[in-house]
Design an enzyme around this catalytic site. Structure first.
Site, short mmCIF file in Angstrom:
data_model
loop_
_atom_site.label_atom_id
_atom_site.label_comp_id
_atom_site.label_asym_id
_atom_site.label_seq_id
_atom_site.Cartn_x
_atom_site.Cartn_y
_atom_site.Cartn_z
N ASP A 1 -19.81 -29.03 -36.29
CA ASP A 1 -18.53 -29.69 -36.74
C ASP A 1 -19.35 -30.57 -37.94
OD1 ASP A 1 -17.32 -29.41 -34.38
OD2 ASP A 1 -17.46 -31.51 -33.81
N GLU B 1 -21.26 -28.94 -40.17
CA GLU B 1 -21.22 -28.22 -41.23
C GLU B 1 -19.92 -28.11 -41.94
OE1 GLU B 1 -24.49 -24.31 -40.61
OE2 GLU B 1 -23.20 -25.43 -38.94
N SER C 1 19.63 -21.01 -27.50
CA SER C 1 18.85 -21.34 -26.25
C SER C 1 18.77 -20.24 -25.27
CB SER C 1 19.21 -22.66 -25.70
OG SER C 1 20.39 -22.45 -25.42
N GLU D 1 6.76 -14.03 -20.63
CA GLU D 1 6.02 -14.98 -21.54
C GLU D 1 6.05 -16.29 -20.79
OE1 GLU D 1 7.47 -15.53 -25.30
OE2 GLU D 1 7.55 -13.21 -25.82
N LYS E 1 7.10 -20.36 -20.44
CA LYS E 1 8.01 -20.91 -20.96
C LYS E 1 7.30 -22.36 -21.33
CE LYS E 1 12.94 -22.30 -21.08
NZ LYS E 1 12.78 -23.64 -21.61
N ASP F 1 6.65 -26.06 -22.41
CA ASP F 1 7.26 -27.26 -22.38
C ASP F 1 7.13 -28.18 -23.62
OD1 ASP F 1 9.12 -28.90 -21.58
OD2 ASP F 1 8.33 -29.60 -19.68
N ARG G 1 14.71 -27.85 -34.07
CA ARG G 1 15.79 -27.09 -33.52
C ARG G 1 17.04 -27.72 -33.99
NH1 ARG G 1 19.05 -26.57 -28.91
NH2 ARG G 1 19.70 -24.36 -28.82
N TYR H 1 6.15 -17.68 -30.71
CA TYR H 1 6.50 -16.55 -29.64
C TYR H 1 7.87 -15.78 -30.26
CZ TYR H 1 9.46 -20.85 -28.47
OH TYR H 1 10.22 -21.97 -28.73
N LYS I 1 12.02 -11.05 -22.11
CA LYS I 1 12.54 -10.72 -23.26
C LYS I 1 12.69 -9.11 -23.20
CE LYS I 1 10.89 -14.46 -25.73
NZ LYS I 1 10.04 -15.11 -27.11
N LYS J 1 13.17 -20.91 -14.54
CA LYS J 1 12.68 -22.12 -14.30
C LYS J 1 11.72 -22.40 -13.04
CE LYS J 1 14.67 -25.34 -16.95
NZ LYS J 1 14.29 -26.03 -18.09
N CYS K 1 11.38 -62.86 -4.66
CA CYS K 1 10.37 -62.30 -5.73
C CYS K 1 8.94 -62.43 -5.24
CB CYS K 1 10.53 -63.05 -7.12
SG CYS K 1 9.15 -62.29 -8.29
N CYS L 1 6.93 -65.02 -7.73
CA CYS L 1 7.29 -66.32 -8.04
C CYS L 1 8.10 -66.72 -6.70
CB CYS L 1 7.92 -66.65 -9.34
SG CYS L 1 9.67 -65.90 -9.42
N CYS M 1 14.91 -60.46 -10.62
CA CYS M 1 14.07 -61.77 -10.35
C CYS M 1 14.82 -62.73 -11.46
CB CYS M 1 12.71 -62.08 -10.10
SG CYS M 1 12.02 -63.71 -10.36
N CYS N 1 8.33 -66.63 -14.02
CA CYS N 1 7.90 -65.61 -13.08
C CYS N 1 6.77 -64.87 -13.81
CB CYS N 1 9.19 -64.66 -12.72
SG CYS N 1 8.46 -63.28 -11.78
S1 IVH Z 1 12.24 -17.56 -27.25
C1 IVH Z 1 16.58 -16.66 -28.76
N1 IVH Z 1 10.10 -17.99 -25.87
O1 IVH Z 1 12.89 -22.50 -24.67
C2 IVH Z 1 15.35 -16.86 -27.96
N2 IVH Z 1 11.78 -19.52 -25.91
O2 IVH Z 1 16.28 -22.34 -24.12
C3 IVH Z 1 14.57 -17.98 -28.43
N3 IVH Z 1 10.63 -21.68 -25.39
O3 IVH Z 1 14.39 -23.39 -27.73
C4 IVH Z 1 13.67 -18.57 -27.75
N4 IVH Z 1 8.86 -21.07 -24.56
O4 IVH Z 1 11.97 -24.25 -27.28
C5 IVH Z 1 11.33 -18.65 -26.19
N5 IVH Z 1 7.92 -17.98 -24.88
C6 IVH Z 1 9.30 -18.59 -25.30
C7 IVH Z 1 9.30 -20.19 -25.04
C8 IVH Z 1 10.65 -20.64 -25.53
C9 IVH Z 1 9.47 -22.12 -24.58
C10 IVH Z 1 11.73 -22.79 -25.18
C11 IVH Z 1 12.22 -22.71 -26.79
C12 IVH Z 1 13.76 -22.66 -26.70
C13 IVH Z 1 14.13 -22.77 -25.33
C14 IVH Z 1 15.28 -21.79 -24.82
#
Ligand code: IVH
Length: 666
Positions: A31, A33, A80, A111, A113, A115, A134, A223, A286, A310, A404, A407, A422, A428
């Site tokens: 760090d 350097e 989405s 892949e 997902k 969050d 987005r 991604y 995908k 999910k 409560c 109080c 309350c 209180c």
């Molecule tokens: S691909 C056309 N890959 O999930 C497809 N999305 O509902 C474009 N997300 O808005 C998305 N991990 O924010 C893709 N490995 C992943 C992801 C991913 C999280 C989110 C992304 C997107 C939402 C899709």
């Protein structure tokens, strides 16, 4: 080496070390350097501003200049994914793809997902040009200045074989460790905690000051690539190439051929996800080939060639030992379950929210029951159900409290609200403390004081209401544990400085029910002092834009309370701003004094806001709706017929913009 070459060299070197540290997690220098290289570059750039480059790694520390977020239309809409929750739905997806692409062998990429918050990055000639959120999918906010501070996002790409123009999309997120650190700091400074890493990342990305963003440990996985001249015709291979250009491509991708392999991937990550250092909420599947993606096509909202699976929120089953009742700063009561400690998504849980009395009844929960808990969007987990089969004969019904616990006041339930309250706002303890914390908070009086210190001052009886701040003395503070001479002096100075806080913020700081920042602003615009505001009737209050019955009633109640009247007197004596100093200073004339106006329609000479300002500058008041209190309506083009009718009925004169200007001149 010329100075310019030296600067270029340092920039490249630091970019490489950045990449090693933030993308590969394999630093090759210390760090110390790294910091020395950075300091050297900062100095050279300072001495030679002619070599300025927005893509220099020195810009990762952000700037103090306030950002505005321009709206940008996405070159390709940000779609989405459709969500699924069961293996059958995944199998249906594969079946659909088989039908859309008959007799073709299909390769899938699985892949995680992530969050977080999705982001779209545009690169031109290997340099990050723009980062857009987005938004609604069609257009989003330009957050480039903030995104530049994220160390794992390359500002300048490595290699040479990237297309001249392309877009790469991904997810900005906060790793657990960074999130916890941030919340610990917020607890210290008395700022509200973020419920989860996603909210924290989203909040951070929208901060106006990029140097603040730079201090938060945001990270980004990429991604998805888009563009005309990508090197390969497959998703996976392009991502691998993008990794070579310096992007942080997550390591968890896997090519799969069939349902079994996809299922195994899901099983693996469902059981292993609690070991990851960041949040995921599912997996994404995908189709790998772009040609096949095109053939499968899109629905209006999402691609047909991809799908999300999910995960169910993780649950744990444990025994409910007892129930505590917490009194919040607003007086709201939350029943909290004390549980037999149990492991849930990586942490040990001992307490969980039971929401309110109705929920306890609805779920039919008894003491000693085995209950299911889940981590939701909130800070503490929640009880989501009960295992009736495991109920023991010694289970006991819950008797919800009537008074409560802090109080002793009798609790009330307001119409339409699920929680008990309350009502002892001015006596209180947690409510008093809550008010004090709110009063000192950044957007209110901005007196730098941690929650724990307020607690201490409260315990010692030095603080009970917000006027007490102004009688605190340095020698009183020094006697207390947390204070040294310097910190006591800082606090006294900071309290003194709060006397310059504007009237609208003071109004917000009072913590009147339903008077948030925006409402306080609106009220302060229409009532230039606390006297004017406290004298206003409910009708006068509701004629102000955006002030409804609920707010008006709360204000009237507040000002009728004798304790509040005394408090205001003491604040006034202390020198706190309870009137609009600016407004009285900039009053141009009193030609419209005592007159109430309603503006309607669109205007030619001035904008609506300018007209409103003119009215105020000449002592008039703007009301939002026509009532018996209205003296004039200033009508522009296309004034609504309802307003016109009402004006006619009440006999209120309708004047034009010109006529209004005439009144000011006359
Ligand atoms: S691909 C056309 N890959 O999930 C497809 N999305 O509902 C474009 N997300 O808005 C998305 N991990 O924010 C893709 N490995 C992943 C992801 C991913 C999280 C989110 C992304 C997107 C939402 C899709």
């Amino acid at each position: 080496m010329t100075i310019e070459e030296k600067i270029q060299h340092l920039r490249k070197l630091i970019d490489i070390h950045n990449h090693n540290y933030y993308v590969l997690s394999q630093p090759t220098i210390s760090d110390f350097e790294y910091d020395s290289l950075m300091q050297e570059l900062i100095q050279l750039e300072k001495d030679h501003p002619e070599f300025f480059d927005p893509h220099s790694p020195t810009h990762r520390i952000g700037s103090d200049i306030d950002n505005t977020f321009d709206q940008v239309v996405h070159a390709y809409p940000m779609l989405s994914l459709s969500n699924t929750y069961t293996r059958e739905e995944i199998s249906d997806f594969i079946e659909r793809i088989r039908k859309l692409l008959p007799d073709q062998s299909v390769e899938y990429v699985c892949e995680l997902k992530y969050d977080g918050v999705s982001i779209s990055l545009t690169y031109e000639k290997g340099r990050l040009e723009r980062a857009v959120t987005r938004g609604d999918g069609e257009k989003g906010d330009d957050v480039t200045a903030n995104v530049r501070t994220i160390r794992s996002i390359p500002l300048v790409l490595g290699g040479h074989d990237y297309p001249e123009h392309f877009i790469i999309r991904g997810e900005i997120f906060l790793p657990h460790e960074g999130f916890e650190r941030m919340n610990r700091e917020r607890l210290e400074t008395g700022e509200p905690l973020f419920a989860n890493p996603r909210n924290a990342a989203a909040g951070t990305l929208k901060l106006q000051n990029s140097s603040q963003v730079a201090k938060r440990p945001l990270d980004c996985f990429l991604y998805f690539l888009l563009g005309e001249n990508l090197p390969y015709n497959t998703h996976y291979e392009n991502l691998m190439k993008a990794r070579e250009w310096g992007f942080k491509i997550p390591p968890h991708l896997k090519k799969c051929r069939n349902l079994k392999e996809i299922s195994d991937y899901i099983d693996h990550w469902d059981s292993q996800r609690s070991k990851l250092s960041f949040d995921i909420d599912g997996i994404v599947i995908k189709v790998n080939s772009y040609r096949q993606q095109q053939l499968a096509g899109y629905t209006a909202k999402s691609p047909r060639w991809a799908i999300a699976y999910k995960f169910k929120a993780e649950q744990a089953l444990t025994r409910l030992i007892s129930i505590d009742y917490q009194v919040g700063r607003t007086g709201a009561i939350t029943p909290v379950a004390n549980l037999q400690p149990v492991l849930l998504a990586g942490t040990t849980v001992k307490r969980a929210s039971l929401h309110n009395a109705d929920q306890i009844e609805l779920m039919d929960i008894r003491l000693n029951d085995m209950v299911y808990i889940e981590k939701g969007g909130e800070i503490i987990p929640k009880v989501v159900g009960v295992d009736r089969e495991k109920r023991q004969p010694d289970s006991l019904p819950v008797h919800y409290i009537t008074h409560c616990p802090e109080c002793g006041f009798k609790l009330i339930r307001r119409e339409g609200e699920a929680k008990h309250f309350c009502p002892n706002e001015t006596g209180c303890p947690p409510q008093l403390k809550g008010k004090l914390e709110h009063f000192v908070s950044r957007k209110a009086m901005d007196i730098g004081l941690a929650e724990a210190t307020i607690d201490q001052l409260f315990k010692h009886g030095l603080l009970t209401d917000c006027a007490d701040f102004y009688s605190l003395k340095k020698d009183q503070l020094i006697k207390l544990e947390r204070f040294a001479a310097k910190s006591a002096e800082n606090l006294i100075n900071s309290i003194e400085a709060s006397k310059n806080v504007s009237w609208e913020r003071v109004l917000y700081a009072l913590g009147i029910r339903y008077v948030g920042e925006t409402v306080a602003k609106k009220l302060a615009m229409s009532f230039s002092s606390i006297e004017a505001l406290s004298a206003a009737t409910a009708e006068e209050l509701t004629s102000v834009e955006e002030i409804g019955d609920k707010i008006a009633e709360s204000l009237v109640q507040y000002f009728n309370n004798e304790k509040n009247q005394k408090l205001i007197e003491r604040l006034k004596l202390a020198g706190v701003r309870l009137k609009d100093e600016q407004n009285t200073k900039t009053l141009v004339s009193d030609k419209l004094s005592g007159k109430n106006f309603v503006i309607s329609g669109t205007f030619h000479e001035h904008s609506r806001d300018e007209i409103k300002k003119l009215i105020e500058q000449h002592g008039g008041k703007n009301l939002s709706s026509v009532s018996g209190n209205t003296h004039y309506i200033v009508a522009g083009d296309d004034m609504g017929p309802a307003k016109r009718d009402k004006a006619r009925k009440l006999g209120i004169p309708i004047i034009t913009e010109d006529e209004l200007l005439g009144m000011l001149r006359g």
